[in-house]
Design an enzyme around this catalytic site. Structure first.
Site, PDB file in Angstrom:
ATOM      1  N   LYS A   1       0.804  -1.231   0.000  1.00 34.41           N
ATOM      2  CA  LYS A   1       0.000   0.000   0.000  1.00 34.41           C
ATOM      3  C   LYS A   1       0.832   1.272   0.000  1.00 34.41           C
ATOM      4  O   LYS A   1       0.352   2.333  -0.428  1.00 34.41           O
ATOM      5  CB  LYS A   1      -0.947  -0.005   1.208  1.00 34.41           C
ATOM      6  CG  LYS A   1      -2.099  -0.995   1.114  1.00 34.41           C
ATOM      7  CD  LYS A   1      -3.144  -0.532   0.122  1.00 34.41           C
ATOM      8  CE  LYS A   1      -4.416  -1.368   0.212  1.00 34.41           C
ATOM      9  NZ  LYS A   1      -5.473  -0.855  -0.663  1.00 34.41           N
TER      10      LYS A   1
ATOM     11  N   SER B   1       1.099 -10.022  -0.503  1.00 39.32           N
ATOM     12  CA  SER B   1       0.748  -8.600  -0.447  1.00 39.32           C
ATOM     13  C   SER B   1       0.946  -7.921   0.898  1.00 39.32           C
ATOM     14  O   SER B   1       1.011  -6.694   0.951  1.00 39.32           O
ATOM     15  CB  SER B   1      -0.709  -8.404  -0.892  1.00 39.32           C
ATOM     16  OG  SER B   1      -1.584  -9.117  -0.036  1.00 39.32           O
TER      17      SER B   1
END
Length: 420
Positions: A56, A314
């Site tokens: 992110k 992720s």
């Protein structure tokens, strides 16, 4: 390559180069354990090793960088997030010396709040508003409009997507010379990472097959592809909190539209827990549920044998207070733990008779009288852990032969949520 594709790759190259002031490319590691298990050449893109332990930071940094270039005098940013996006924006605020106001639900764990504040380095203010994220989001957007600040959405934004696409640009640069991926496995939440990486792969590695994976409890991309347009899921299972999105981003769907729905794999939440524990115990990788999605999906890709497979890991922002729940879910998926409600006669020797039905590998982990169902019987909540499904079949056969009345409630989420 079309001009549009070339333009996108150019902007992604600029975003990737700009990121180098924050961190080196996250590692792309060949994983011997998974390669041997699946008979493939499996490479893991370790986004869990970024400065904020997730990808992110890429999108948040890129969006903030471009906003400041366009309007250098507007230096106040706002977001709503209970997790990785908040930490990415906080880190970017610290780097640029901008003011950040981060709205989080009141129910956000203290560990996440403290970590976000730490990444912000004094540049961010955290406001706890609302019990549910929709309330938090509305409060953030209302404040942003009143304050004239810049809102950073978590995924449905072209600059965010462009930043996340740097992940794929790094992958292609990090593979050994002459090696291109046969399959790339991407986790999906709101679709920012997948929309960015897909555009890079289509342009620079068109021979790579792309597979997507969502949690079973939040299949927003799969349902959108089936319907031909984004849909809002009526209910979402929040266990995979980093990917529990009720509606795929509109911008991201436009990029992903046309994907065959069968190319979107769904990972059962309990099986995902088994994958998390497997990677922790064998490789020492601490993965959050969303971070393990793409690894878990390898189980459902029979065509990977002998091929080069890149898996995007992720994120690794895992709260270890959740570990007992993860272990419990993993045991249930593996068929090694069950819960029963046992109707036990209220007479001397009844408990001894029941214990006599247990096999050598059967371990009672929970034994709790719920209430006296009748004068001569009592209800017992019984948790048993054993070696596997076959052992439970044998146990139930012995209980049947001994005349015990019981109900298997393991898969009854309503009952187990109330009493387990």
């Amino acid at each position: 390559m079309t001009d549009t594709s070339a333009d996108f790759l150019g902007t992604v190259d600029s975003a990737t180069a700009a990121l180098r002031v924050l961190f080196d490319p996250t590692p792309l590691q060949r994983n011997a354990y998974l390669s041997a298990r699946y008979g493939a050449d499996v490479w893991l893109k370790r986004e869990d090793l970024s400065p904020v332990r997730s990808y992110k930071i890429r999108g948040a940094f890129n969006a903030m960088r471009k906003a400041l270039a366009a309007e250098p005098d507007r230096r106040r940013f706002v977001c709503a997030s209970a997790g990785n996006h908040a930490q990415g924006m906080a880190y970017a605020c610290h780097h640029f010396g901008t003011e950040g106001v981060i709205f989080m639900p009141v129910t956000t764990p203290k560990q996440k709040i403290d970590k976000t504040r730490q990444f912000g380095g004094g540049q961010v203010e955290i406001r706890l508003v609302g019990d549910y994220f929709d309330d938090t989001l509305k409060a953030a957007q209302d404040f942003c409009a009143q304050a004239g600040a810049i809102f950073l959405p978590p995924f449905d934004n072209s600059d965010i997507v462009e930043g996340q696409a740097s992940c794929a640009r790094e992958i292609l640069a990090q593979l050994p010379e002459g090696v291109t991926p046969d399959i790339v496995v991407l986790p999906v939440g709101g679709g920012g990472l997948s929309a960015g990486c897909v555009q890079v792969l289509r342009a620079a590695a068109p021979g790579a097959a792309i597979r997507f994976v969502e949690p079973c409890g939040a299949p927003s991309l799969k349902r959108a592809l089936e319907a031909g347009a984004p849909v809002t899921l009526p209910k979402v299972n929040n266990f995979v909190d980093g990917a529990a999105v009720a509606r795929i981003g509109d911008l991201n769907y436009r990029v992903l539209a046309g994907t065959p729905p069968e190319h979107v794999l769904l990972a059962p939440e309990d099986r995902l827990c088994a994958t998390m524990l497997d990677m922790l115990n064998t490789e020492g990788f601490v993965l959050e549920p969303a971070g393990a999605l793409a690894v878990d999906a390898l189980r459902d890709l029979p065509e990977i044998a002998g091929r080069t497979v890149v898996v995007v890991v992720s994120g690794g922002n895992f709260d270890f207070e959740r570990l007992p729940d993860v272990k419990e879910r993993a045991l249930r998926w593996e068929g090694r733990k069950k819960y029963y409600i046992l109707r036990l006669p209220q007479r001397p020797g009844a408990l001894r008779d029941f214990l006599g039905t247990l096999g050598p590998d059967d371990d009672i982990t929970r034994f709790e009288y719920l209430k006296k169902s009748a004068r001569n019987f009592g209800s017992v909540l019984l948790g048993i852990e054993t070696s596997g499904r076959a052992a439970f079949e044998a146990l139930e056969a012995r209980m049947d032969a001994s005349g015990f009345i019981y109900q298997d409630i393991t898969e009854d989420t309503v009952i187990t949520s109330l009493i387990v």
